[in-house]
Design an enzyme around this catalytic site. Structure first.
Site, PDB file in Angstrom:
ATOM      1  N   GLU A 117      25.136  20.836   5.535  1.00 36.89           N
ATOM      2  CA  GLU A 117      26.084  19.834   6.040  1.00 36.89           C
ATOM      3  C   GLU A 117      26.370  20.089   7.515  1.00 36.89           C
ATOM      4  O   GLU A 117      26.779  21.189   7.891  1.00 36.89           O
ATOM      5  CB  GLU A 117      27.374  19.913   5.212  1.00 36.89           C
ATOM      6  CG  GLU A 117      27.148  19.498   3.763  1.00 36.89           C
ATOM      7  CD  GLU A 117      28.228  20.013   2.802  1.00 36.89           C
ATOM      8  OE1 GLU A 117      29.190  20.652   3.255  1.00 36.89           O
ATOM      9  OE2 GLU A 117      28.084  19.770   1.596  1.00 36.89           O
ATOM     10  N   GLU A 139      26.883  19.455  -2.298  1.00 39.39           N
ATOM     11  CA  GLU A 139      26.442  20.851  -2.384  1.00 39.39           C
ATOM     12  C   GLU A 139      25.443  21.085  -3.512  1.00 39.39           C
ATOM     13  O   GLU A 139      24.522  21.894  -3.384  1.00 39.39           O
ATOM     14  CB  GLU A 139      27.651  21.782  -2.555  1.00 39.39           C
ATOM     15  CG  GLU A 139      28.502  21.937  -1.296  1.00 39.39           C
ATOM     16  CD  GLU A 139      29.461  20.782  -1.061  1.00 39.39           C
ATOM     17  OE1 GLU A 139      29.604  19.937  -1.972  1.00 39.39           O
ATOM     18  OE2 GLU A 139      30.074  20.724   0.011  1.00 39.39           O
ATOM     19  N   PHE A 198      31.123  26.616   3.520  1.00 42.14           N
ATOM     20  CA  PHE A 198      31.943  27.777   3.156  1.00 42.14           C
ATOM     21  C   PHE A 198      31.427  28.316   1.825  1.00 42.14           C
ATOM     22  O   PHE A 198      31.051  27.533   0.949  1.00 42.14           O
ATOM     23  CB  PHE A 198      33.424  27.376   3.008  1.00 42.14           C
ATOM     24  CG  PHE A 198      34.087  27.029   4.312  1.00 42.14           C
ATOM     25  CD1 PHE A 198      34.789  27.986   5.032  1.00 42.14           C
ATOM     26  CD2 PHE A 198      33.999  25.747   4.833  1.00 42.14           C
ATOM     27  CE1 PHE A 198      35.397  27.667   6.246  1.00 42.14           C
ATOM     28  CE2 PHE A 198      34.592  25.420   6.043  1.00 42.14           C
ATOM     29  CZ  PHE A 198      35.290  26.378   6.754  1.00 42.14           C
ATOM     30  N   PHE A 216      32.304  26.804  -1.559  1.00 38.28           N
ATOM     31  CA  PHE A 216      31.732  25.547  -2.060  1.00 38.28           C
ATOM     32  C   PHE A 216      30.525  25.751  -2.985  1.00 38.28           C
ATOM     33  O   PHE A 216      30.019  24.788  -3.555  1.00 38.28           O
ATOM     34  CB  PHE A 216      31.345  24.618  -0.894  1.00 38.28           C
ATOM     35  CG  PHE A 216      32.469  24.294   0.054  1.00 38.28           C
ATOM     36  CD1 PHE A 216      33.798  24.546  -0.281  1.00 38.28           C
ATOM     37  CD2 PHE A 216      32.208  23.733   1.301  1.00 38.28           C
ATOM     38  CE1 PHE A 216      34.828  24.253   0.609  1.00 38.28           C
ATOM     39  CE2 PHE A 216      33.238  23.434   2.190  1.00 38.28           C
ATOM     40  CZ  PHE A 216      34.546  23.700   1.844  1.00 38.28           C
ATOM     41  N   ILE A 217      30.077  27.003  -3.153  1.00 44.79           N
ATOM     42  CA  ILE A 217      28.997  27.205  -4.139  1.00 44.79           C
ATOM     43  C   ILE A 217      29.456  26.878  -5.549  1.00 44.79           C
ATOM     44  O   ILE A 217      28.638  26.664  -6.433  1.00 44.79           O
ATOM     45  CB  ILE A 217      28.388  28.635  -4.175  1.00 44.79           C
ATOM     46  CG1 ILE A 217      29.469  29.682  -4.270  1.00 44.79           C
ATOM     47  CG2 ILE A 217      27.406  28.863  -3.098  1.00 44.79           C
ATOM     48  CD1 ILE A 217      28.927  31.049  -4.655  1.00 44.79           C
ATOM     49  N   HIS A 225      38.915  28.173   1.334  1.00 44.10           N
ATOM     50  CA  HIS A 225      37.932  28.370   2.403  1.00 44.10           C
ATOM     51  C   HIS A 225      37.788  29.844   2.787  1.00 44.10           C
ATOM     52  O   HIS A 225      37.318  30.150   3.877  1.00 44.10           O
ATOM     53  CB  HIS A 225      38.331  27.576   3.651  1.00 44.10           C
ATOM     54  CG  HIS A 225      38.213  26.097   3.503  1.00 44.10           C
ATOM     55  ND1 HIS A 225      39.089  25.355   2.736  1.00 44.10           N
ATOM     56  CD2 HIS A 225      37.327  25.213   4.010  1.00 44.10           C
ATOM     57  CE1 HIS A 225      38.741  24.073   2.788  1.00 44.10           C
ATOM     58  NE2 HIS A 225      37.665  23.959   3.563  1.00 44.10           N
TER      59      HIS A 225
END
Lengths: 328, 319
Positions: free
Chosen positions: A29, A60, A83, A86-87, A129
């Site tokens: 992104e 993602e 970040f 976000f996985i 985050h």
């Protein structure tokens, strides 16, 4: 050698590998013209074009899943999660697909992808985050988890990750991005994965640590050495599968061990490393129980003072050293 | 891409293989020789076989958890498939995958997937490789109706659309996501309508009509290969059996199942061939006999194949 920041070392590693191998592509992104949320990929879009530096939608799951599919069919994708937090959205594609593909298909697939994961607290960005989720990833056979604590290591280890034929999760603590250091500009400067390193030699206590917190440990070590306590610092660098003999040998030498990390304590790597030491031949050499100094079991809070209180402080690390020293 | 007699006879053979394969699997499952769970594709043979056969050599495909017909359609060897279901070393995954993970990546088969919707992102990435390397090949991504309610469907179709990737999303709509009828899981009648949201064509085919399935996929493939971007095809079909081997099917009536059995895709292709004068009843009988014999041989191969050595349990975690 050239002095550069940690993020420029990452940029250099990616760029060198892309120049060398046209199968290496980069997706994520806002990594293109924008240069990435942390400016890591500035200039890469201009050099490699949109065919190889691919801005994705905010999706993602498909970034990671498409990387797995592309890797299984011959490309070597690098992808950036804006970040590490976000996985969570991409976990099926990382854990059920990329990590298992080779094994469950009887060894036929190769999945040479690299997932770059900006992690950690200290930026004041609050709970979604700032996490350090490496222990989650270390629980998944088939993934490799790597972290670098200096610009030179970032370059050398990332190049190894990109060249590795497995899915590699490359954990980058955000506070390190601006750190400067001497970095070899040699194209073939590659640090092998699966090797732990003695970062600093010592004789009284072994501290196993990695990432940004390693620098805090080194500060403490300098202080306690003035008091006559000699500390050996071991950085595993490859968190999974971890090379453990270096740690075991160090503990056999010092007789004491502490594991320090920023991630939450419960279920974290600290427990794993402590258990590994207890199960090894180093157990007979221990003069004190293995201690853990880790993040609190809370999400990362917003308030600056509270955020600082969540991760291991200089005092907590120092206290642990005194504690293991006094057990004899 | 004319449908020659040769192609149709091969299609008929593979559809019969698919039917017999499932019968054998059901038998083995009842005897405890196939374990875990397994999802049979009886009734969906035209959908799985004819679509995969419409691909060119070198094209790729990803399969679903109900993937046996799809795999046979793609040309996988029934001996090695059966061996995999019996957990044998000669299986496609050396006995480590089983029904839900049959794959032949070296030859473009990206694998069946035990995660509903698990193939969408993988297929999109594989299509990216084809575009990047300008291979002229495409990816056929099989999935089911239920999977179009997964987030990955939307992420993958959107990405494939904006990047104009060579992929056909082939949705086998068999009306039920496990026990839940499609009417209870989406507020639209046709899944093909979802293609509109991503600016790609959405086409509906009668999934029990092998000819229509084949021609639709072959035609869609032309545009996809020409770089026009992905296509979504909704194949309307039905599974005769339950979702998995533990399904008592309380959610549907016997009449409904019987009604669909009347639309048997295999009987339909046979009738078409004979009616069109493309083959005699005797020729079709011969193919059916051949399919049965081939399946017996596959069973024999699988049964006689060795168990994987226990030492192999730690192999192939890493490349």
């Amino acid at each position: 050698m050239k002095e550069m920041t940690y993020k420029d070392a990452i940029n250099l590693a990616m760029s060198e590998e892309m120049r060398k191998d046209k199968n290496v592509i980069f997706m994520g992104e806002d990594i293109g013209v924008y240069g990435g949320a942390f400016g890591v990929s500035v200039g890469m879009f201009e050099e490699f074009g949109e065919e190889r530096v691919k801005d994705t939608p905010i999706s993602e799951a498909v970034i990671v899943g498409a990387a797995a599919g592309a890797a299984a069919t011959g490309l070597r994708p690098i992808c950036e999660m804006m970040f590490m937090d976000f996985i969570t959205i991409a976990m099926d594609n990382l854990v059920n697909q990329a990590a298992k593909m080779r094994y469950m298909f009887g060894g036929k697939a190769k999945v040479p992808m690299t997932l770059r994961l900006p992690s950690g607290s200290g930026t004041g960005a609050a709970a979604q985050h700032t996490q350090s989720l490496e222990a989650w990833l270390c629980h998944v056979p088939g993934l490799k988890v790597v972290t670098a604590s200096s610009p030179a290591e970032a370059k050398g280890l990332l190049k190894a990750a990109i060249r590795d034929d497995n899915p590699v999760c490359f954990v980058e603590h955000k506070l390190l991005y601006k750190m400067k250091g001497e970095v070899p500009v040699d194209d073939e400067y590659v640090l092998p994965l699966g090797q732990s390193y003695v970062r600093k030699e010592g004789t009284d206590v072994t501290i196993v640590t990695y990432g940004t917190i390693l620098h805090r440990v080194l500060e403490v070590v300098e202080e306690v050495e003035k008091e006559g306590i000699s500390v050996e610092v071991v950085d595993p660098r490859t968190l999974y599968p971890m090379e453990t003999q270096t740690i075991v040998d160090s503990v056999k030498k010092t007789g004491r061990a502490i594991v320090v990390h920023e991630a939450a304590k419960t279920g974290g790597l600290g427990g794993e490393i402590a258990a590994m030491i207890s199960e090894s031949e180093a157990f007979d050499y221990l003069d004190a129980p293995v201690l853990r100094v880790c993040g609190l079991d809370t999400p990362i809070p917003y308030n600056r003072n509270l955020e600082a209180a969540v991760v291991p402080s200089v005092e907590a690390i120092k206290e642990a050293i005194y504690k293991v020293m006094n057990r004899k | 891409m004319a449908l020659t007699k040769e192609i149709l006879m091969e299609m008929y053979l593979r559809m019969n293989h698919a039917r017999h394969f499932e019968e054998k699997v059901a038998y083995f499952f009842s005897r405890g020789m196939v374990h875990g769970t397994t999802h049979l594709s009886v009734g969906q043979e035209a959908s799985g076989v004819a679509s995969a056969m419409a691909l060119d050599d070198g094209d790729l495909a990803s399969l679903t958890h109900r993937g046996h017909s799809q795999a046979i359609g793609f040309g996988l060897d029934i001996n090695r498939m059966m061996a995999e279901l019996l957990g044998k070393e000669t299986g496609y995954c050396k006995g480590k995958g089983g029904s839900m993970h049959i794959a032949d990546i070296e030859n473009g088969n990206l694998g069946a997937n035990g995660i509903v919707g698990g193939g969408y992102c993988i297929s999109t990435g594989a299509a990216l490789t084809q575009q990047y390397n300008k291979t002229g090949k495409l990816v056929l991504c099989f999935s089911g109706d239920g999977s179009t309610n997964e987030g990955t469907f939307h992420e993958a179709v959107n990405l494939a659309s904006i990047w104009k990737l060579p992929v056909i999303f082939f949705i086998e709509n068999n009306l039920y996501g496990m026990s839940t009828h499609i009417e209870k899981s989406m507020n639209i009648k046709d899944i093909a309508d979802r293609a509109k949201s991503y600016g790609i064509p959405g086409i509906i085919v009668d999934g029990n009509d092998a000819i229509e399935v084949y021609e639709t996929v072959a035609k869609a493939a032309e545009g996809v290969r020409a770089g026009k971007g992905p296509v979504l095809i909704e194949s309307k079909t039905y599974r005769w059996q339950g979702h998995s081997k533990s399904d008592a099917q309380a959610y549907r009536t016997k009449d409904e199942v019987e009604e669909w059995k009347e639309k048997d895709p295999i009987a339909r292709l046979r009738k078409f061939m004979i009616d069109q004068g493309m083959a005699t009843a005797e020729e079709m009988d011969e193919v059916e006999k051949q399919a049965k014999e081939n399946m017996e041989k596959a069973v024999e191969f699988a049964r006689e194949s060795p168990e994987p050595p226990v030492e192999s349990v730690t192999e192939d975690v890493y490349a």
